[in-house]
Design an enzyme around this catalytic site. Structure first.
Site, PDB file in Angstrom:
ATOM      1  N   THR A  31       0.840  -1.199   0.000  1.00  0.00           N
ATOM      2  CA  THR A  31       0.000   0.000   0.000  1.00  0.00           C
ATOM      3  C   THR A  31       0.873   1.246   0.000  1.00  0.00           C
ATOM      4  OG1 THR A  31      -1.713  -1.196   1.189  1.00  0.00           O
ATOM      5  CG2 THR A  31      -1.802   1.195   1.328  1.00  0.00           C
ATOM      6  N   THR A  34       4.579   4.464  -3.229  1.00  0.00           N
ATOM      7  CA  THR A  34       5.740   3.784  -3.804  1.00  0.00           C
ATOM      8  C   THR A  34       5.342   2.381  -4.261  1.00  0.00           C
ATOM      9  OG1 THR A  34       6.984   4.967  -2.090  1.00  0.00           O
ATOM     10  CG2 THR A  34       8.218   3.407  -3.455  1.00  0.00           C
ATOM     11  N   GLY A  86       5.859  -0.602   0.649  1.00  0.00           N
ATOM     12  CA  GLY A  86       6.569   0.614   1.020  1.00  0.00           C
ATOM     13  C   GLY A  86       6.835   0.673   2.511  1.00  0.00           C
ATOM     14  N   ASP A  88       7.422   3.861   5.910  1.00  0.00           N
ATOM     15  CA  ASP A  88       7.517   5.260   6.312  1.00  0.00           C
ATOM     16  C   ASP A  88       8.914   5.596   6.816  1.00  0.00           C
ATOM     17  OD1 ASP A  88       4.719   5.968   5.875  1.00  0.00           O
ATOM     18  OD2 ASP A  88       4.372   4.448   7.408  1.00  0.00           O
ATOM     19  N   LYS A  97       5.859   1.196   9.477  1.00  0.00           N
ATOM     20  CA  LYS A  97       4.838   1.250   8.440  1.00  0.00           C
ATOM     21  C   LYS A  97       3.506   1.679   9.065  1.00  0.00           C
ATOM     22  CE  LYS A  97       4.360  -1.887   5.363  1.00  0.00           C
ATOM     23  NZ  LYS A  97       4.044  -0.788   4.416  1.00  0.00           N
ATOM     24  N   GLY A  98       2.543   1.972   8.181  1.00  0.00           N
ATOM     25  CA  GLY A  98       1.216   2.328   8.695  1.00  0.00           C
ATOM     26  C   GLY A  98       0.828   3.761   8.414  1.00  0.00           C
ATOM     27  N   GLY A  99       1.646   4.462   7.591  1.00  0.00           N
ATOM     28  CA  GLY A  99       1.286   5.829   7.212  1.00  0.00           C
ATOM     29  C   GLY A  99      -0.061   5.872   6.511  1.00  0.00           C
ATOM     30  N   GLY A 100      -0.417   4.778   5.861  1.00  0.00           N
ATOM     31  CA  GLY A 100      -1.726   4.688   5.203  1.00  0.00           C
ATOM     32  C   GLY A 100      -2.716   3.882   6.032  1.00  0.00           C
ATOM     33  N   GLU A 106      -0.947  -5.377   5.901  1.00  0.00           N
ATOM     34  CA  GLU A 106       0.398  -5.402   5.296  1.00  0.00           C
ATOM     35  C   GLU A 106       1.287  -6.390   6.048  1.00  0.00           C
ATOM     36  OE1 GLU A 106       0.970  -0.918   3.520  1.00  0.00           O
ATOM     37  OE2 GLU A 106       1.220  -1.183   5.655  1.00  0.00           O
TER      38      GLU A 106
HETATM   39  C1  5RP Z   1       0.698   2.159   4.413  1.00  0.00           C
HETATM   40  C2  5RP Z   1       2.179   2.055   4.462  1.00  0.00           C
HETATM   41  C3  5RP Z   1       2.917   2.615   3.295  1.00  0.00           C
HETATM   42  O1  5RP Z   1       3.644   1.592   2.688  1.00  0.00           O
HETATM   43  C4  5RP Z   1       3.827   3.713   3.799  1.00  0.00           C
HETATM   44  O2  5RP Z   1       3.023   4.721   4.401  1.00  0.00           O
HETATM   45  C5  5RP Z   1       4.662   4.326   2.665  1.00  0.00           C
HETATM   46  O3  5RP Z   1       3.842   5.036   1.793  1.00  0.00           O
HETATM   47  P1  5RP Z   1       4.440   5.895   0.608  1.00  0.00           P
HETATM   48  O4  5RP Z   1       5.116   4.945  -0.329  1.00  0.00           O
HETATM   49  O5  5RP Z   1       3.224   6.588  -0.006  1.00  0.00           O
HETATM   50  O6  5RP Z   1       5.402   6.906   1.199  1.00  0.00           O
HETATM   51  O7  5RP Z   1       2.783   1.557   5.378  1.00  0.00           O
HETATM   52  O8  5RP Z   1       0.119   1.706   5.604  1.00  0.00           O
END
Ligand code: 5RP
Length: 226
Positions: A31, A34, A86, A88, A97-100, A106
């Site tokens: 997710t 990237t 991807g 963070d 991870k977990g920005g989304g 994941e």
């Molecule tokens: C989502 C994630 C993403 O992989 C993480 O936030 C990186 O995102 P991006 O590639 O948009 O910077 O962990 O839960």
């Protein structure tokens, strides 16, 4: 959350990892912006005749994979050969991870994969993990988990939605506490503490799971095998 990387760098990383996909594989589809480049690249390979099945890690990656024409399955039906996702923040092979807010699914997909490739741009790299750790919690547990996080030395913040009043609700129907601990000297120990709290669904520390890190830049890609 570090979002400063260029799209060209993210694209280079995603497309580099997508080259590892081979005919017949079950591929975990991560997710974020990237991982989205990897999904689009895999879609182009499928268009050209590659025979694979994707296992999405979120609503977003499912939609993107559908648009890209990738046949889909889930973990009940397929075991994952290769996951691409991807991050963070990346320190050595450990990740936040977990920005989304997708880190629960994941982690299930990435941890189950025979090989897990991380895709990142250079702004994600750090010597020590120090970004706030996303912790997905049952809504009934948000206050008790927040108290426990403070006892562990962290500062929890309930993640708020954008363009909606109130908190972010995950694909699983839960809330997210972003927990700032400063420099995390022992991510494995902190991960164990967080995982042991009643009401925690999953936290965003991914310790010792990655097999390779693809860091893209405007000039190319550096691949680190762990
Ligand atoms: C989502 C994630 C993403 O992989 C993480 O936030 C990186 O995102 P991006 O590639 O948009 O910077 O962990 O839960």
């Amino acid at each position: 959350m570090k979002q400063g990387g260029s799209d060209a760098a993210k694209r280079a990383a995603g497309e580099s990892a997508a080259e590892a996909v081979e005919d017949g594989m079950v591929v975990g589809l991560g997710t974020g912006s990237t991982a989205a480049h990897a999904i689009r690249a895999i879609g182009r390979q499928v268009d050209a005749g590659l025979d694979i099945v994707g296992v999405p890690t979120s609503f977003q990656s499912r939609e993107l994979a559908r648009e890209a024409g990738i046949p889909l399955s889930d973990l009940d039906e397929a075991s994952v050969d290769l996951a691409i996702d991807g991050a963070d923040e990346v320190a050595g092979g450990d990740l936040i991870k977990g920005g989304g807010a997708a880190h629960a699914r994941e982690k299930i997909v990435d941890a189950s994969a025979d090989r897990f490739l991380v895709v990142a741009d250079p702004t994600k790299e750090a010597r020590t993990l120090s970004q706030p750790v996303p912790v997905e919690v049952l809504s009934a547990a948000r206050t008790t988990v927040a108290e426990s996080v403070r006892e562990l030395g962290g500062e929890p913040t309930l993640r708020q939605a954008e363009r909606k009043d109130g908190p972010v609700v995950t694909d699983n129907g839960h809330l997210v506490l972003d927990c700032a601990f400063g420099d995390i000297d022992d991510p494995a120990a902190l991960g164990r503490e967080l995982a042991s709290l009643p009401g925690v669904v999953e936290h965003g520390l991914f310790v010792g799971l990655a097999d390779q890190v693809h860091v893209g830049s405007e000039d190319g890609v550096t691949v680190r095998t762990l």
